[in-house]
Scaffold this motif. Structure first.
Motif, PDB file in Angstrom:
ATOM      1  N   UNK A   1      53.242  79.049  -8.400  1.00  0.00           N
ATOM      2  CA  UNK A   1      53.265  79.562  -7.030  1.00  0.00           C
ATOM      3  C   UNK A   1      54.704  79.783  -6.551  1.00  0.00           C
ATOM      4  N   UNK A   2      55.597  78.866  -6.889  1.00  0.00           N
ATOM      5  CA  UNK A   2      57.002  79.010  -6.518  1.00  0.00           C
ATOM      6  C   UNK A   2      57.616  80.257  -7.163  1.00  0.00           C
ATOM      7  N   UNK A   3      57.300  80.485  -8.430  1.00  0.00           N
ATOM      8  CA  UNK A   3      57.819  81.668  -9.122  1.00  0.00           C
ATOM      9  C   UNK A   3      57.231  82.953  -8.538  1.00  0.00           C
ATOM     10  N   UNK A   4      55.953  82.927  -8.180  1.00  0.00           N
ATOM     11  CA  UNK A   4      55.330  84.087  -7.520  1.00  0.00           C
ATOM     12  C   UNK A   4      56.001  84.375  -6.186  1.00  0.00           C
ATOM     13  N   UNK A   5      56.258  83.322  -5.430  1.00  0.00           N
ATOM     14  CA  UNK A   5      56.912  83.476  -4.139  1.00  0.00           C
ATOM     15  C   UNK A   5      58.323  84.032  -4.303  1.00  0.00           C
ATOM     16  N   UNK A   6      59.044  83.518  -5.282  1.00  0.00           N
ATOM     17  CA  UNK A   6      60.399  84.010  -5.560  1.00  0.00           C
ATOM     18  C   UNK A   6      60.372  85.499  -5.887  1.00  0.00           C
ATOM     19  N   UNK A   7      59.414  85.915  -6.707  1.00  0.00           N
ATOM     20  CA  UNK A   7      59.281  87.325  -7.052  1.00  0.00           C
ATOM     21  C   UNK A   7      58.922  88.158  -5.818  1.00  0.00           C
ATOM     22  N   UNK A   8      57.934  87.701  -5.040  1.00  0.00           N
ATOM     23  CA  UNK A   8      57.501  88.443  -3.850  1.00  0.00           C
ATOM     24  C   UNK A   8      58.644  88.613  -2.851  1.00  0.00           C
ATOM     25  N   UNK A   9      59.407  87.548  -2.636  1.00  0.00           N
ATOM     26  CA  UNK A   9      60.528  87.624  -1.699  1.00  0.00           C
ATOM     27  C   UNK A   9      61.598  88.570  -2.214  1.00  0.00           C
ATOM     28  N   UNK A  10      61.881  88.510  -3.505  1.00  0.00           N
ATOM     29  CA  UNK A  10      62.881  89.391  -4.102  1.00  0.00           C
ATOM     30  C   UNK A  10      62.440  90.852  -3.993  1.00  0.00           C
ATOM     31  N   UNK A  11      61.168  91.089  -4.242  1.00  0.00           N
ATOM     32  CA  UNK A  11      60.632  92.454  -4.136  1.00  0.00           C
ATOM     33  C   UNK A  11      60.708  92.960  -2.701  1.00  0.00           C
ATOM     34  N   UNK A  12      60.409  92.092  -1.739  1.00  0.00           N
ATOM     35  CA  UNK A  12      60.466  92.485  -0.331  1.00  0.00           C
ATOM     36  C   UNK A  12      61.894  92.849   0.078  1.00  0.00           C
ATOM     37  N   UNK A  13      62.853  92.053  -0.347  1.00  0.00           N
ATOM     38  CA  UNK A  13      64.261  92.330  -0.032  1.00  0.00           C
ATOM     39  C   UNK A  13      64.679  93.662  -0.647  1.00  0.00           C
ATOM     40  N   UNK A  14      64.278  93.911  -1.893  1.00  0.00           N
ATOM     41  CA  UNK A  14      64.623  95.170  -2.558  1.00  0.00           C
ATOM     42  C   UNK A  14      63.958  96.353  -1.854  1.00  0.00           C
TER      43      UNK A  14
END
Length: 175
Positions: free
Chosen positions: A66-79
């Motif tokens: 879940x932490x890795x999914x969140x990290x990816x989702x946040x990174x994608x949102x910023x991009x």
């Protein structure tokens, strides 16, 4: 009511292994019955402890995923946000050029170049986060599946013992 009507002896309760009995309740409420058969209480305690260990390991793995999914989702949102900002800056520059506003044309080029560099960096971070998530899943999905299967097996063994204890308790109460 059955007792008052004198019908109490005409009632039987049957508990089977298909009944859903909560192991923690059975162990808490009927330890005295479980200990009547040598080794049963120890077996039930061991199964309960094993189950807790398996469930903790599964919970930890799920949290990590879940932490890795969140990290990816946040990174994608910023991009994505940076890409929108870049698109807006380009549109503003293009609109200024079409309007013939020579004072605005070219003034945002440095800003656009900086935003392009940020977008590129954010997209690279997103790609790395996705790659990290994907490699984590490849490394851990089989382990999680095996732990879930083991958890189900241990639960079945524990529930079987608990149903046996509950049946013995019920028989004793009805006699």
């Amino acid at each position: 009511r059955l007792l008052m009507d004198g019908q109490y002896g005409n009632v039987s309760f049957i508990c089977t292994q298909t009944d859903d009995c909560e192991a923690t309740e059975t162990m808490r409420d009927h330890q005295d019955v479980a200990t009547q058969k040598p080794g049963r209480w120890e077996k039930m305690t061991d199964l309960s402890d094993r189950l807790a260990t398996i469930d903790k390991e599964l919970t930890d793995l799920r949290q990590e995923e879940e932490d890795l999914n969140l990290e990816y989702d946040e990174s994608k949102q910023v991009a994505d946000d940076a890409q929108k900002q870049l698109d807006e800056a380009r549109n503003d520059e293009e609109d200024a050029s079409l309007d013939g506003d020579d004072t605005s044309v070219g003034s945002g080029i440095g800003s656009i170049a900086n935003t392009e560099a940020m977008v590129k960096s954010y997209k690279e971070s997103t790609r790395e986060a996705l790659q990290h998530l994907t490699s984590w899943k490849e490394a851990n999905n089989e382990k999680m599946d095996n732990l879930q299967s083991l958890s189900r097996k241990v639960q079945l063994r524990l529930k079987s013992s608990c149903a046996e204890v509950r049946n013995e308790y019920s028989k004793k109460c009805l006699q």
